[in-house]
Enzyme design. Structure first.
Site, PDB file in Angstrom:
ATOM      1  N   GLU A  37       4.529  -2.372  31.676  1.00 48.59           N
ATOM      2  CA  GLU A  37       3.148  -2.147  32.084  1.00 48.59           C
ATOM      3  C   GLU A  37       2.775  -3.145  33.177  1.00 48.59           C
ATOM      4  OE1 GLU A  37      -1.308  -2.012  30.003  1.00 48.59           O
ATOM      5  OE2 GLU A  37       0.311  -3.123  29.017  1.00 48.59           O
ATOM      6  N   LYS A 124      -4.012   4.874  32.568  1.00 48.94           N
ATOM      7  CA  LYS A 124      -4.275   4.496  31.181  1.00 48.94           C
ATOM      8  C   LYS A 124      -5.657   4.990  30.754  1.00 48.94           C
ATOM      9  CE  LYS A 124      -3.874   0.304  28.313  1.00 48.94           C
ATOM     10  NZ  LYS A 124      -3.598  -1.160  28.377  1.00 48.94           N
ATOM     11  N   CYS A 158       0.906   0.866  26.516  1.00 43.49           N
ATOM     12  CA  CYS A 158       0.427  -0.195  25.630  1.00 43.49           C
ATOM     13  C   CYS A 158      -0.352   0.395  24.450  1.00 43.49           C
ATOM     14  CB  CYS A 158      -0.363  -1.211  26.431  1.00 43.49           C
ATOM     15  SG  CYS A 158      -0.435  -2.852  25.645  1.00 43.49           S
TER      16      CYS A 158
END
Length: 302
Positions: A37, A124, A158
């Protein structure tokens, strides 16, 4: 799995490092390489850009300017360089970049094919905690699972991995190789990765940074000695039955390599299919909004 720091606040240097690591992966016979990430652009660990409830510090604004300068436009030179790296080493690249559009930054995942170039990118959905200070929220207008030469590869960034409905949507999209670029090195992350592999009957590939204070700019406003470890990685590869095939590695920057037997997915489906014979579709359903949640645009003529 590429477990490496990149070069925070320096996209060009991060891409150069990625080039060398992709070459190393290819030399070891790898055809898919997952990087962490925010690898390109950086994860500003330990710093909230001088923000507290009710005020922002001038120093924080200046650091945000530097961070914005290091973010990438996926229609520009960074995209071309990612495509060049994938093609030069015949490696499918999956991982995280900090993307910019206008004045907003996004934590974005990319899929880059050696021949077709950028297959997909997705932002995200929900930045976590203080990440919301620096990053905007994404949507599902671009799919989280993409058909590639090596199967259906999905990405959950994540703590998206903790979103049950996103997981269900990805299972319904037929994910076979689940990539989890992350910034979370905690021991609880291992149990999450093994759970998703078992729940989804898919391979799970988690890639995190191993980063020391000295990997950040010298004037980065977070204290510590250059040798202090700020994130110890814990990257890993898990089979569809929850067996850890490689990792978790916590001691160094490294590459973790495993051979994936895609037949293991069908073997796992003997007794469990999360969106098939175990789903009880007569009782449960899932609605997903795939419309773009775009930033404001003017429709008026100039």
């Amino acid at each position: 799995m590429i477990q490496a720091a990149g070069v925070p606040f320096d996209a060009e240097a991060s891409l150069s490092e990625l080039d060398g690591l992709a070459a190393e992966a290819a030399a070891r016979g790898c055809r898919l390489a997952v990087f962490p990430e925010a690898y390109v652009g950086g994860y500003p660990r330990g710093f909230a850009f001088g923000s507290v409830f009710g005020s922002r510090e001038p120093e924080g604004r200046e650091w945000f300017r530097r961070y914005h300068d290091a973010a990438v436009d996926l229609n520009g030179s960074a995209r071309r360089e990612l495509e060049r790296i994938a093609g030069a080493h015949d490696v499918l690249l999956v991982g995280g970049v900090i993307e910019k559009e206008g004045g907003t930054l996004y934590c974005t995942a990319v899929w880059v094919d050696p021949e077709q170039g950028l297959l997909n990118s997705r932002r995200k959905l929900m930045p976590t905690g203080a990440e919301r200070i620096a990053w905007g929220s994404g949507d599902l207008s671009r799919p989280p699972v993409v058909q590639t030469r090596y199967g259906r590869i999905g990405v959950a960034i994540c703590w998206e991995n903790y979103m049950p409905l996103l997981r269900t949507y990805m299972y319904a999209q037929g994910v076979q190789i689940w990539c989890a670029p992350t910034a979370d090195p905690r021991e609880t992350w291992e149990s999450t990765m093994r759970h998703i592999a078992l729940e989804g009957r898919c391979f799970v590939l988690s890639s995190n940074q191993f980063i020391r204070r000295g990997d950040y700019p010298e004037d980065y406003p977070v204290g510590g000695a250059p040798s202090d470890v700020m994130c110890d990685g814990a990257s890993m590869i898990v089979s569809p039955l929850g067996e850890v095939l490689a990792g978790p590695e916590r001691e160094r920057s490294t590459l973790l390599v495993a051979d994936l037997d895609m037949g293991d997915i069908a073997r796992g489906n003997l007794d469990f299919d999360p969106v098939g014979h175990y789903a009880r579709a007569d009782l449960f359903s899932l609605d997903v909004d795939t419309r773009p949640q775009a930033v404001l645009r003017s429709s008026a003529a100039p």
